[in-house]
Design a protein around this motif. Structure first.
Motif, mmCIF file in Angstrom:
data_model
loop_
_atom_site.group_PDB
_atom_site.id
_atom_site.type_symbol
_atom_site.label_atom_id
_atom_site.label_comp_id
_atom_site.label_asym_id
_atom_site.label_seq_id
_atom_site.Cartn_x
_atom_site.Cartn_y
_atom_site.Cartn_z
ATOM 1 N N VAL A 79 1.190 -0.998 0.068
ATOM 2 C CA VAL A 79 0.237 -0.358 0.244
ATOM 3 C C VAL A 79 0.926 1.537 0.088
ATOM 4 O O VAL A 79 0.514 1.932 -0.660
ATOM 5 N N ARG A 80 1.847 1.400 0.545
ATOM 6 C CA ARG A 80 2.843 2.479 0.936
ATOM 7 C C ARG A 80 2.929 2.995 -0.691
ATOM 8 O O ARG A 80 3.748 3.513 -0.847
ATOM 9 N N GLU A 81 4.024 1.331 -0.953
ATOM 10 C CA GLU A 81 4.612 2.312 -2.228
ATOM 11 C C GLU A 81 3.481 2.247 -3.411
ATOM 12 O O GLU A 81 4.279 2.870 -4.322
ATOM 13 N N HIS A 82 2.393 1.310 -3.151
ATOM 14 C CA HIS A 82 1.265 2.292 -4.036
ATOM 15 C C HIS A 82 0.859 3.626 -4.154
ATOM 16 O O HIS A 82 0.845 4.453 -5.281
ATOM 17 N N VAL A 83 0.558 3.936 -2.784
ATOM 18 C CA VAL A 83 0.320 5.741 -2.102
ATOM 19 C C VAL A 83 1.262 6.706 -2.950
ATOM 20 O O VAL A 83 1.277 7.369 -3.295
ATOM 21 N N ASP A 90 13.755 8.504 -0.105
ATOM 22 C CA ASP A 90 14.327 9.109 1.102
ATOM 23 C C ASP A 90 13.649 9.829 1.480
ATOM 24 O O ASP A 90 13.874 10.092 2.953
ATOM 25 N N ALA A 91 12.237 10.318 1.599
ATOM 26 C CA ALA A 91 11.535 11.410 1.926
ATOM 27 C C ALA A 91 10.171 10.922 2.244
ATOM 28 O O ALA A 91 9.131 12.144 2.356
ATOM 29 N N ARG A 92 9.596 9.358 2.181
ATOM 30 C CA ARG A 92 8.349 8.991 2.303
ATOM 31 C C ARG A 92 7.953 9.460 3.508
ATOM 32 O O ARG A 92 8.447 9.006 4.372
ATOM 33 N N PRO A 93 6.350 9.996 3.430
ATOM 34 C CA PRO A 93 6.176 10.160 5.030
ATOM 35 C C PRO A 93 5.507 9.614 5.683
ATOM 36 O O PRO A 93 6.157 8.576 5.628
ATOM 37 N N ALA A 94 5.563 9.769 7.317
ATOM 38 C CA ALA A 94 5.524 8.945 8.202
ATOM 39 C C ALA A 94 3.898 8.256 8.044
ATOM 40 O O ALA A 94 2.771 9.159 7.466
ATOM 41 N N ASP A 95 3.337 6.759 8.511
ATOM 42 C CA ASP A 95 2.257 6.649 7.961
ATOM 43 C C ASP A 95 0.838 7.354 8.310
ATOM 44 O O ASP A 95 0.030 6.703 8.521
ATOM 45 N N SER A 96 1.469 7.821 9.585
ATOM 46 C CA SER A 96 -0.057 8.765 10.517
ATOM 47 C C SER A 96 0.032 9.814 9.477
ATOM 48 O O SER A 96 -1.544 10.821 9.741
ATOM 49 N N VAL A 97 0.500 10.520 8.173
ATOM 50 C CA VAL A 97 0.360 11.728 7.594
ATOM 51 C C VAL A 97 -0.835 11.629 6.720
ATOM 52 O O VAL A 97 -1.140 10.740 6.581
ATOM 53 N N ASP A 98 -1.178 12.672 6.899
ATOM 54 C CA ASP A 98 -2.645 12.841 6.093
ATOM 55 C C ASP A 98 -2.651 13.053 4.548
ATOM 56 O O ASP A 98 -1.772 13.578 4.143
ATOM 57 N N LEU A 99 -3.576 11.803 4.416
ATOM 58 C CA LEU A 99 -2.933 11.898 2.259
ATOM 59 C C LEU A 99 -3.575 12.842 2.280
ATOM 60 O O LEU A 99 -3.300 13.415 0.801
ATOM 61 N N PHE A 100 -4.462 13.459 2.542
ATOM 62 C CA PHE A 100 -5.661 15.203 2.208
ATOM 63 C C PHE A 100 -4.339 16.456 2.026
ATOM 64 O O PHE A 100 -4.516 16.612 0.803
ATOM 65 N N ASN A 101 -4.028 16.409 2.806
ATOM 66 C CA ASN A 101 -2.784 17.265 2.163
ATOM 67 C C ASN A 101 -1.772 17.079 1.017
ATOM 68 O O ASN A 101 -1.645 17.876 1.372
ATOM 69 N N LEU A 102 -1.531 15.962 1.081
ATOM 70 C CA LEU A 102 -0.983 15.457 0.341
ATOM 71 C C LEU A 102 -1.456 15.488 -1.634
ATOM 72 O O LEU A 102 -0.432 15.344 -2.480
ATOM 73 N N GLY A 103 -2.700 15.403 -0.945
ATOM 74 C CA GLY A 103 -2.766 15.961 -2.415
ATOM 75 C C GLY A 103 -4.643 14.235 -3.045
ATOM 76 O O GLY A 103 -4.366 14.172 -4.105
ATOM 77 N N ARG A 158 -7.425 9.436 -7.457
ATOM 78 C CA ARG A 158 -7.067 9.110 -6.642
ATOM 79 C C ARG A 158 -7.634 7.829 -6.111
ATOM 80 O O ARG A 158 -6.119 6.284 -5.517
ATOM 81 N N LEU A 159 -8.628 8.335 -4.894
ATOM 82 C CA LEU A 159 -9.087 7.223 -4.394
ATOM 83 C C LEU A 159 -10.307 6.056 -4.621
ATOM 84 O O LEU A 159 -9.667 5.149 -3.643
ATOM 85 N N MET A 160 -10.324 6.007 -5.838
ATOM 86 C CA MET A 160 -10.847 5.287 -6.237
ATOM 87 C C MET A 160 -9.875 4.853 -7.383
ATOM 88 O O MET A 160 -9.436 3.186 -7.031
ATOM 89 N N GLN A 161 -8.575 5.064 -7.728
ATOM 90 C CA GLN A 161 -7.466 4.170 -7.727
ATOM 91 C C GLN A 161 -6.910 3.427 -6.733
ATOM 92 O O GLN A 161 -6.379 1.694 -7.078
ATOM 93 N N LEU A 162 -7.269 3.282 -5.832
ATOM 94 C CA LEU A 162 -6.706 2.840 -4.178
ATOM 95 C C LEU A 162 -7.587 1.870 -3.914
ATOM 96 O O LEU A 162 -6.683 0.834 -3.773
ATOM 97 N N LEU A 163 -8.330 2.355 -4.043
ATOM 98 C CA LEU A 163 -9.421 1.094 -4.413
ATOM 99 C C LEU A 163 -9.331 0.167 -4.685
ATOM 100 O O LEU A 163 -10.005 -0.956 -4.238
ATOM 101 N N VAL A 164 -9.406 0.494 -5.844
ATOM 102 C CA VAL A 164 -9.471 -0.868 -7.516
ATOM 103 C C VAL A 164 -8.475 -1.001 -6.279
ATOM 104 O O VAL A 164 -7.766 -3.127 -6.887
#
Lengths: 524, 79
Positions: free
Chosen positions: B7-11, B21-34, B39-45
């Motif tokens: 999931v991390r790799e896909h996101v 080398d600069a990937r955000p922590a798993d707790s970071v708000d993804l909405f703020n990252l765009g 992208r949400l639909m693609q994530l679900l698929v």
């Protein structure tokens, strides 16, 4: 040959109009004062409360310099404050300029410069650079600053005196993507808003008991129906909370729980609800009109939607920002069974259209060509861009006033309905947003590693199109996809950030030395 | 690869590309990252096809997809 100026066209309106869009609120408060004007996240304002707040805020705005000729930023996410501010700005005679608070700072700055904005109203404080060019700032959440909160701004007495007409009749400016890399501000007149909102209210038979959803952001012309057609009939405006917009099931829940009776959005919002909204689980019996515009509706999704919501009427509206809605088509069950795309239909009242060939003359019965539109909803031009105004607003073919060159290629079907066939230029639509690939390319050329760039649209069954950037790096230079995206994020709105990246050694060229976009699209 | 890594790799590799080398922590708000509707639909698929977990539409709320942590909790409820 004499060419009419936009001002001249304005002096001879085809239909009469109110002088200020605020008059619609005055009339609503008089006729439906106790009716609910807005219902948002459990909070409501009645029409007599909405006008009172707007008139109080208008006093504060006027003291800050809002008056005819002034332009005031309206940078809100959906809220009650947004509607108070919108009508307060209108009451002063200033034009409101919707700004998406999520746009990059440089883009907001360009809009403020082109529109000549010195007063800011918004959900939050603007970035420091933007705040520094403002004479006054009014925001919902102020934190520690000199800004006045919207709440404090309505402590003033209600504004008095006549309701002034805005300068040159311009009620608002809607900024859209510009092919040169700078967004362009479309001047929307009071006449346009009055005429379109009246047509919409009449055609859909809105009543004070209607609950009209507002899905589109304020910088989209779709929102003018949600606001002004609702207000002029005393219906209730139901803004869709920002985060719900992205979640199809939540959106369907919103439509059900809020007992929405009129829905107007881009097709992708409806397609998402069809795919992931579990519509049959929801009680959508209050919904009587479903209206869509902004891009082509995919037919399989529409067929399924119409089967699930067979009690509602379905209407396809068409019109670039420059004309607001200019044609409409009422979808019937036969259309839903057909594979062919929906017509964009026929002109709304007092509106004329022509289909012209490259020679500027009308094409024959069967021919396709560029659609020209004339009528009361027509823009007067682009803010601060007389050249573009002259290019797009041309003498109408009947010799009366001006017509807008839409850039859309259409033909007339046997039964007279207009059919959309595509663009004569490169503009694309993604999720209803109008995008000039040139604006993205200009941003990409600003990246130090990029030598060549072209942005093309890849058709997508849900979202209309996805954007693919094809880039060539300078010799010895490189950049990660993440760098390129970060660069775009700083320069263009999120919906313009390419979805796909194609790094190449060279871009195909036509024999005239330009980038061969057809070959690029075909090389998928 | 573990599901979280997938999931991390896909996101952060595909949907919201970020330098390795600069990937955000798993707790970071993804909405703020765009994170947006496309992208949400693609994530679900992606979750349905690559992890084989069906995420019920009615459970999809901002709170369940706002971060990698939230998404993993949501997936966990259905494994």
């Amino acid at each position: 040959m004499s060419i009419s100026s936009p001002d001249r066209a304005l002096q001879t309106p085809i239909v009469s109009s109110i002088s200020n869009i605020f008059v619609l609120l005055v009339d609503a408060a008089r006729a439906h004062g106790d009716g609910v004007a807005v219902d948002f996240q459990g909070g409501t304002l009645r029409y007599n409360q909405l006008i009172e707040r707007a008139e109080r805020m208008a006093t504060t705005l006027r003291a800050a310099g809002a008056q005819p000729g002034a332009r005031v930023a309206h940078a809100f996410t959906k809220s009650i404050d947004a509607l108070v501010a919108l009508f307060a700005i209108a009451r002063t005679g200033a034009a409101y300029v919707p700004i998406d608070p999520a746009w990059p700072t440089d883009r907001i700055m360009a809009v403020c410069e082109d529109a000549g904005i010195a007063i800011w109203t918004g959900s939050k404080l603007p970035a420091t650079e933007i705040a520094s060019i403002m004479r006054a700032t009014f925001v919902s959440q102020a934190a520690d600053s000199d800004a006045v909160t919207i709440e404090a701004s309505i402590d003033a007495p209600r504004i008095n005196g006549v309701i002034p007409a805005p300068e040159r009749g311009i009620a608002n400016l809607l900024f859209t993507s510009g092919s040169t890399g700078r967004p362009k501000g479309v001047e929307i007149t009071t006449l346009s808003l009055d005429h379109f909102s009246k047509w919409g209210a009449d055609y859909f038979g809105l009543t004070p008991s209607d609950r009209v959803a507002n899905h589109a952001p304020y910088n989209f012309d779709l929102s003018t129906f949600d606001i002004f057609s609702a207000v002029r009939t005393g219906a209730t405006m139901c803004p869709v909370p920002e985060r719900v917009r992205m979640f199809p099931y939540q959106l369907a829940t919103f439509v059900a729980q809020e007992r929405i009776s009129v829905w107007y959005s881009v097709p992708s919002a409806l397609v998402m609800m069809q795919l992931r909204g579990q519509l049959p689980e929801h009680d959508l019996s209050a919904l009587r009109h479903v209206i869509f515009a902004g891009e082509v509706m995919p037919m399989p999704a529409l067929k399924s939607l119409m089967a699930m919501l067979s009690h509602a009427t379905w209407t396809n509206l068409y019109g670039p920002t420059e004309t607001n809605v200019c044609t409409y088509y009422s979808v019937n069950n036969k259309d839903a069974l057909a594979e062919s795309p929906l017509p964009i239909g026929r002109p709304i009242s007092e509106t004329r259209v022509w289909i012209v060939g490259p020679d500027g003359l009308e094409v024959g019965v069967e021919g396709s060509g560029e659609l020209l539109v004339a009528g009361p909803t027509l823009t007067t031009g682009y803010a601060n861009d007389a050249d573009l105004t002259r290019e797009r607003l041309v003498p109408a073919l009947n010799g009366v006033g001006l017509a807008y060159r839409t850039g859309d290629r259409v033909r007339r079907r046997d039964d007279g309905e207009l059919m959309f066939e595509g663009r004569i230029d490169r503009m694309v639509k993604c999720r209803g947003h109008r995008i000039e690939p040139g604006e993205i390319e200009t941003a990409l050329f600003g990246h130090p590693s990029i030598r060549e760039a072209a942005v093309i649209a890849i058709p997508d069954p849900i979202f209309g199109n996805r954007l693919r950037a094809c880039v060539v790096f300078r010799d010895g230079a490189t950049a990660t996809q993440a760098d390129l995206i970060a660069h775009c994020r700083a320069n263009v709105p999120a919906y313009m950030i390419p979805d796909e990246w194609d790094i190449r050694d060279a871009l195909p060229q036509t024999d005239r030395g330009k980038v061969d976009l057809r070959a690029l699209a075909a090389s998928e | 690869m573990k599901d979280r890594e997938k999931v991390r790799e896909h996101v952060f590799g595909t949907l919201l590309p970020t330098p390795a080398d600069a990937r955000p922590a798993d707790s970071v708000d993804l909405f703020n990252l765009g994170l947006d509707s496309l992208r949400l639909m693609q994530l679900l698929v992606f979750v349905e096809q690559s992890i084989g977990v069906n995420l019920p539409d009615h459970e999809m709320t901002p709170e369940r997809v706002e971060s990698i942590d939230a998404i993993m909790d949501w997936i966990g409820e259905h494994q």
